[in-house]
Scaffold this motif. Structure first.
Motif, PDB file in Angstrom:
ATOM      1  N   UNK A 203       0.836  -1.193   0.000  1.00  0.00           N
ATOM      2  CA  UNK A 203       0.000   0.000   0.000  1.00  0.00           C
ATOM      3  C   UNK A 203       0.874   1.248   0.000  1.00  0.00           C
ATOM      4  N   UNK A 204       0.402   2.294  -0.680  1.00  0.00           N
ATOM      5  CA  UNK A 204       1.104   3.580  -0.725  1.00  0.00           C
ATOM      6  C   UNK A 204       0.164   4.670  -0.200  1.00  0.00           C
ATOM      7  N   UNK A 205       0.690   5.514   0.629  1.00  0.00           N
ATOM      8  CA  UNK A 205      -0.052   6.669   1.119  1.00  0.00           C
ATOM      9  C   UNK A 205       0.902   7.852   1.217  1.00  0.00           C
ATOM     10  N   UNK A 214       5.207  16.868   0.439  1.00  0.00           N
ATOM     11  CA  UNK A 214       4.554  15.559   0.408  1.00  0.00           C
ATOM     12  C   UNK A 214       5.601  14.464   0.602  1.00  0.00           C
ATOM     13  N   UNK A 215       5.297  13.549   1.500  1.00  0.00           N
ATOM     14  CA  UNK A 215       6.172  12.394   1.714  1.00  0.00           C
ATOM     15  C   UNK A 215       5.356  11.118   1.535  1.00  0.00           C
ATOM     16  N   UNK A 216       5.818  10.272   0.607  1.00  0.00           N
ATOM     17  CA  UNK A 216       5.120   9.027   0.317  1.00  0.00           C
ATOM     18  C   UNK A 216       5.595   7.923   1.262  1.00  0.00           C
ATOM     19  N   UNK A 217       4.657   7.122   1.717  1.00  0.00           N
ATOM     20  CA  UNK A 217       4.942   6.012   2.630  1.00  0.00           C
ATOM     21  C   UNK A 217       4.345   4.741   2.050  1.00  0.00           C
ATOM     22  N   UNK A 218       5.111   3.666   2.067  1.00  0.00           N
ATOM     23  CA  UNK A 218       4.581   2.378   1.625  1.00  0.00           C
ATOM     24  C   UNK A 218       4.604   1.393   2.793  1.00  0.00           C
ATOM     25  N   UNK A 219       3.618   0.518   2.833  1.00  0.00           N
ATOM     26  CA  UNK A 219       3.502  -0.410   3.947  1.00  0.00           C
ATOM     27  C   UNK A 219       2.715  -1.633   3.506  1.00  0.00           C
ATOM     28  N   UNK A 220       2.856  -2.708   4.282  1.00  0.00           N
ATOM     29  CA  UNK A 220       2.112  -3.936   4.053  1.00  0.00           C
ATOM     30  C   UNK A 220       1.333  -4.273   5.315  1.00  0.00           C
ATOM     31  N   UNK A 221       0.440  -5.228   5.183  1.00  0.00           N
ATOM     32  CA  UNK A 221      -0.403  -5.622   6.318  1.00  0.00           C
ATOM     33  C   UNK A 221       0.465  -6.122   7.468  1.00  0.00           C
TER      34      UNK A 221
END
Length: 316
Positions: A203-205, A214-221
């Protein structure tokens, strides 16, 4: 399980060239567990035919390196399979063929065996070495090189003996089964495919500070508020979709034929030093009804093989 002595054959650092990376009809990457257990079963049959009455009971796979043969250009959105150069047909054009995903990898195999005395272990190691040098296939790939095989006894619950095994497998990642993650998700009324994708999706937010940056963050469950680990989809067996019968031109005239679908579930690559028992990395054959599975002992229960099994069926 405590105090049980495991008799192990270790084949370290096997370099396999052009292994089959198309582990199921909709996953690509590390070869299926059926390929590894199948290769070890083929090795047992060759040894038995040469007078070595060994029985291989279970297999552990530890990955040291993998090079998936795909390519992605600077402006490409997806990766493309790097195919092989096939001969031209009689008109000079490229013949039609199905692209096959390939990978080069280096693995160590931990094989639990039985039926051998101490005096028979040296002939076993010598014959295994000979068979691997004789261009035996593993996961449809060619064996390029391997370190010297050896036998080792490990008592479950004995930390010193288990650490000795771990040292031979590091650095690397043992592939273990994580069907429990899918089971938990499906208990929450999720579909099997939805549950699998939920753990694999990145996921990207974005976050915006007071200055408008703006700073993009990626994460998984996450699982229990912790990272889920290196979770991957793995093919672990087959589900029969036709009755046992005889087919025209079948390869083995003495074995009944049936059509089957492949089964896919979740697995995790975990470093061996995070495991506590040999059984934690070993995979076994398990069959029940129409299911033909490779799975770990903690999941080898008949009730897990009913119509609500936590694997995904796909046409094979």
């Amino acid at each position: 399980m405590i105090d049980e002595v495991k008799k192990l054959l270790i084949i370290p650092h096997i370099a396999v060239h052009n292994a089959n990376a198309l582990s199921s009809p909709f996953t690509i990457g590390f070869p299926a567990m059926t390929a590894w257990l199948g290769a070890v079963h083929a090795l047992q049959r060759k040894l038995n035919s040469q007078g070595i009455d060994v029985k291989f009971k279970a297999v552990g796979v530890v990955s040291h390196d993998i090079d998936l043969q795909t390519y992605k250009g600077s402006n490409d959105f997806v990766h493309s399979i790097i195919g092989t150069a096939n001969p031209l047909d009689k008109t000079g054009a490229r013949s039609a063929f199905i692209e096959e995903a390939r990978c080069h990898l280096e693995v160590s195999l931990v094989i639990e065996f039985d039926n051998l005395t101490l005096e028979q272990r040296e002939p076993l190691v010598q014959q295994v070495t000979h068979l691997l040098h004789a261009k035996m296939k593993i996961a449809s790939g060619d064996v390029k090189r391997f370190a010297t095989p050896f036998c080792l006894n490990v008592t479950e619950g004995n930390d010193e003996e288990f650490k000795k095994l771990q040292r031979h497998l590091m650095p690397g990642y043992a592939l273990i089964e994580r069907r429990d993650l899918m089971l938990d998700a499906m208990n929450d009324k999720q579909d099997a495919l939805q549950a699998l994708l939920e753990y694999l999706t990145i996921h990207h937010s974005y976050e915006t500070d007071d200055k408008g940056s703006v700073r993009w963050v990626k994460y998984r469950k996450r699982v229990n508020n912790k990272p889920a680990g290196w979770i991957v989809p793995i093919a672990t067996g087959f589900y029969g979709i036709s009755d046992l019968a005889t087919a025209k031109n079948q390869r083995d005239p003495d074995t009944s034929h049936r059509f089957a679908e492949s089964l896919v579930t979740l697995g995790e690559f975990k470093m061996p030093h995070r495991l506590h028992f040999v059984e934690d990395l070993l995979w076994h054959y398990q069959s029940e009804g129409d299911y033909y599975l490779c799975q770990q002992a903690k999941f080898a229960k008949p009730e897990s093989l009913d119509s609500d099994d936590t694997s995904i069926e796909s046409e094979f």
